[in-house]
Scaffold this motif. Sequence first.
Motif, PDB file in Angstrom:
ATOM      1  N   GLY A   1      10.092  50.339  21.799  1.00  0.00           N
ATOM      2  CA  GLY A   1       9.735  51.637  22.352  1.00  0.00           C
ATOM      3  C   GLY A   1       8.505  52.288  21.761  1.00  0.00           C
ATOM      4  N   GLY A   2       7.932  51.685  20.728  1.00  0.00           N
ATOM      5  CA  GLY A   2       6.739  52.266  20.133  1.00  0.00           C
ATOM      6  C   GLY A   2       5.529  52.107  21.038  1.00  0.00           C
ATOM      7  N   GLY A   3       4.424  52.693  20.602  1.00  0.00           N
ATOM      8  CA  GLY A   3       3.204  52.596  21.380  1.00  0.00           C
ATOM      9  C   GLY A   3       2.159  53.558  20.881  1.00  0.00           C
ATOM     10  N   LEU A   4       1.102  53.687  21.661  1.00  0.00           N
ATOM     11  CA  LEU A   4       0.008  54.604  21.354  1.00  0.00           C
ATOM     12  C   LEU A   4       0.151  55.839  22.230  1.00  0.00           C
ATOM     13  CD1 LEU A   4      -2.753  55.285  20.079  1.00  0.00           C
ATOM     14  CD2 LEU A   4      -3.806  53.974  21.937  1.00  0.00           C
ATOM     15  N   VAL A   5       0.107  57.009  21.605  1.00  0.00           N
ATOM     16  CA  VAL A   5       0.268  58.256  22.339  1.00  0.00           C
ATOM     17  C   VAL A   5      -0.646  59.306  21.731  1.00  0.00           C
ATOM     18  CG1 VAL A   5       2.199  59.015  20.891  1.00  0.00           C
ATOM     19  CG2 VAL A   5       2.012  59.867  23.237  1.00  0.00           C
ATOM     20  N   GLN A   6      -1.063  60.238  22.534  1.00  0.00           N
ATOM     21  CA  GLN A   6      -1.885  61.337  22.030  1.00  0.00           C
ATOM     22  C   GLN A   6      -1.017  62.378  21.328  1.00  0.00           C
ATOM     23  OE1 GLN A   6      -4.140  62.817  25.410  1.00  0.00           O
ATOM     24  NE2 GLN A   6      -5.870  61.512  24.871  1.00  0.00           N
ATOM     25  N   ALA A   7      -1.614  63.107  20.425  1.00  0.00           N
ATOM     26  CA  ALA A   7      -0.909  64.201  19.753  1.00  0.00           C
ATOM     27  C   ALA A   7      -0.307  65.138  20.794  1.00  0.00           C
ATOM     28  CB  ALA A   7      -1.862  64.954  18.834  1.00  0.00           C
ATOM     29  N   GLY A   8       0.927  65.547  20.542  1.00  0.00           N
ATOM     30  CA  GLY A   8       1.644  66.386  21.480  1.00  0.00           C
ATOM     31  C   GLY A   8       2.501  65.611  22.469  1.00  0.00           C
ATOM     32  N   GLY A   9       2.316  64.310  22.507  1.00  0.00           N
ATOM     33  CA  GLY A   9       3.076  63.467  23.425  1.00  0.00           C
ATOM     34  C   GLY A   9       4.460  63.115  22.909  1.00  0.00           C
ATOM     35  N   SER A  10       5.154  62.277  23.682  1.00  0.00           N
ATOM     36  CA  SER A  10       6.530  61.908  23.365  1.00  0.00           C
ATOM     37  C   SER A  10       6.719  60.400  23.466  1.00  0.00           C
ATOM     38  CB  SER A  10       7.505  62.591  24.328  1.00  0.00           C
ATOM     39  OG  SER A  10       7.439  63.996  24.220  1.00  0.00           O
ATOM     40  N   LEU A  11       7.664  59.897  22.703  1.00  0.00           N
ATOM     41  CA  LEU A  11       8.114  58.510  22.782  1.00  0.00           C
ATOM     42  C   LEU A  11       9.607  58.472  22.516  1.00  0.00           C
ATOM     43  CD1 LEU A  11       5.396  56.518  20.779  1.00  0.00           C
ATOM     44  CD2 LEU A  11       5.829  56.341  23.225  1.00  0.00           C
ATOM     45  N   ARG A  12      10.259  57.447  23.057  1.00  0.00           N
ATOM     46  CA  ARG A  12      11.671  57.233  22.784  1.00  0.00           C
ATOM     47  C   ARG A  12      11.858  55.838  22.222  1.00  0.00           C
ATOM     48  NH1 ARG A  12      16.821  56.296  26.765  1.00  0.00           N
ATOM     49  NH2 ARG A  12      18.387  57.457  25.586  1.00  0.00           N
TER      50      ARG A  12
ATOM     51  N   ASP B   1       2.731  61.249  12.148  1.00  0.00           N
ATOM     52  CA  ASP B   1       3.912  60.472  12.524  1.00  0.00           C
ATOM     53  C   ASP B   1       3.580  58.994  12.706  1.00  0.00           C
ATOM     54  OD1 ASP B   1       4.848  63.232  14.609  1.00  0.00           O
ATOM     55  OD2 ASP B   1       5.689  62.710  12.648  1.00  0.00           O
ATOM     56  N   THR B   2       2.314  58.647  12.644  1.00  0.00           N
ATOM     57  CA  THR B   2       1.900  57.252  12.789  1.00  0.00           C
ATOM     58  C   THR B   2       2.514  56.397  11.693  1.00  0.00           C
ATOM     59  OG1 THR B   2      -0.190  57.832  13.869  1.00  0.00           O
ATOM     60  CG2 THR B   2      -0.084  55.691  12.760  1.00  0.00           C
ATOM     61  N   ALA B   3       3.236  55.363  12.099  1.00  0.00           N
ATOM     62  CA  ALA B   3       3.955  54.499  11.150  1.00  0.00           C
ATOM     63  C   ALA B   3       4.646  53.389  11.920  1.00  0.00           C
ATOM     64  CB  ALA B   3       4.997  55.313  10.383  1.00  0.00           C
ATOM     65  N   VAL B   4       5.187  52.439  11.170  1.00  0.00           N
ATOM     66  CA  VAL B   4       6.124  51.476  11.750  1.00  0.00           C
ATOM     67  C   VAL B   4       7.522  52.060  11.563  1.00  0.00           C
ATOM     68  CG1 VAL B   4       7.022  49.137  11.717  1.00  0.00           C
ATOM     69  CG2 VAL B   4       4.609  49.559  11.197  1.00  0.00           C
ATOM     70  N   TYR B   5       8.278  52.105  12.639  1.00  0.00           N
ATOM     71  CA  TYR B   5       9.611  52.692  12.625  1.00  0.00           C
ATOM     72  C   TYR B   5      10.656  51.581  12.656  1.00  0.00           C
ATOM     73  CZ  TYR B   5       7.738  57.364  13.318  1.00  0.00           C
ATOM     74  OH  TYR B   5       7.074  58.565  13.155  1.00  0.00           O
TER      75      TYR B   5
ATOM     76  N   GLN C   1       5.786  49.810  16.152  1.00  0.00           N
ATOM     77  CA  GLN C   1       4.631  50.601  15.733  1.00  0.00           C
ATOM     78  C   GLN C   1       4.474  51.831  16.617  1.00  0.00           C
ATOM     79  OE1 GLN C   1       2.143  50.056  13.160  1.00  0.00           O
ATOM     80  NE2 GLN C   1       1.604  52.156  13.745  1.00  0.00           N
ATOM     81  N   VAL C   2       4.338  52.983  15.964  1.00  0.00           N
ATOM     82  CA  VAL C   2       4.021  54.226  16.654  1.00  0.00           C
ATOM     83  C   VAL C   2       2.664  54.708  16.136  1.00  0.00           C
ATOM     84  CG1 VAL C   2       4.646  56.651  16.948  1.00  0.00           C
ATOM     85  CG2 VAL C   2       6.416  54.878  17.021  1.00  0.00           C
ATOM     86  N   THR C   3       1.738  54.905  17.050  1.00  0.00           N
ATOM     87  CA  THR C   3       0.418  55.378  16.694  1.00  0.00           C
ATOM     88  C   THR C   3       0.111  56.642  17.485  1.00  0.00           C
ATOM     89  OG1 THR C   3      -0.334  53.119  16.252  1.00  0.00           O
ATOM     90  CG2 THR C   3      -2.029  54.810  16.532  1.00  0.00           C
ATOM     91  N   VAL C   4      -0.203  57.716  16.773  1.00  0.00           N
ATOM     92  CA  VAL C   4      -0.488  58.996  17.417  1.00  0.00           C
ATOM     93  C   VAL C   4      -1.953  59.345  17.169  1.00  0.00           C
ATOM     94  CG1 VAL C   4       0.172  61.407  17.633  1.00  0.00           C
ATOM     95  CG2 VAL C   4       1.888  59.703  16.965  1.00  0.00           C
ATOM     96  N   SER C   5      -2.693  59.455  18.239  1.00  0.00           N
ATOM     97  CA  SER C   5      -4.120  59.778  18.123  1.00  0.00           C
ATOM     98  C   SER C   5      -4.331  61.289  18.218  1.00  0.00           C
ATOM     99  CB  SER C   5      -4.901  59.071  19.226  1.00  0.00           C
ATOM    100  OG  SER C   5      -4.496  59.531  20.495  1.00  0.00           O
ATOM    101  N   SER C   6      -5.351  61.757  17.516  1.00  0.00           N
ATOM    102  CA  SER C   6      -5.625  63.207  17.504  1.00  0.00           C
ATOM    103  C   SER C   6      -6.568  63.603  18.626  1.00  0.00           C
ATOM    104  CB  SER C   6      -6.228  63.602  16.168  1.00  0.00           C
ATOM    105  OG  SER C   6      -7.392  62.857  15.904  1.00  0.00           O
TER     106      SER C   6
END
Length: 115
Positions: free
Chosen positions: A8-19, A89-93, A110-115
Motif C-alpha cells: 500500500g505504500g507509494g509516492l504522495v504529495q504532502a497533505g495526501g493520504s495512503l492506506r 512521514d517518509t519511511a519504510v513501514y 515504502q512511503v514517500t511524501v513530497s513537499s
Amino acid sequence: QVQLVESGGGLVQAGGSLRLTCVVSRVIFSTNAMAWYRQAAGKQRELVASITGGGSTNYADSVKERFTISRDNAENTVYLQMNNLKPEDTAVYYCNTVPLRKNYWGQGTQVTVSS
C-alpha cells in the motif's frame, strides 16, 4: 508458517493520504497485539501505532489525529490509514507484533511524501 506481508505504500504529495495493509499469518494474528513501525533513512525504527485484539489503540505523538490503525480479525489483516501526510512521514513501514519479534520482520512498504 510465519508471514507478515505489507503493501500500500507509494509516492504522495504532502497533505495526501495512503492506506497500508498487512496480511498476517493466523497463528500470529490471533494471539498478538499488532503494530505498525517505520524506519526513515539514517534513523532508528520507531513504533507508529498499535492495536490489541480487543481494538484498543495507541499512537506516537507525531501521528495522532492523522493516522488510524485498525484490524480485521476475520481476514487476519492490519490496516494503517494515513491522512494529512507530511514529508517527515517518509519511511519504510513495517507491521509486527507487540512486543516485536525480530524474526517477524517482513519486507516493508515504502512511503514517500513530497513537499
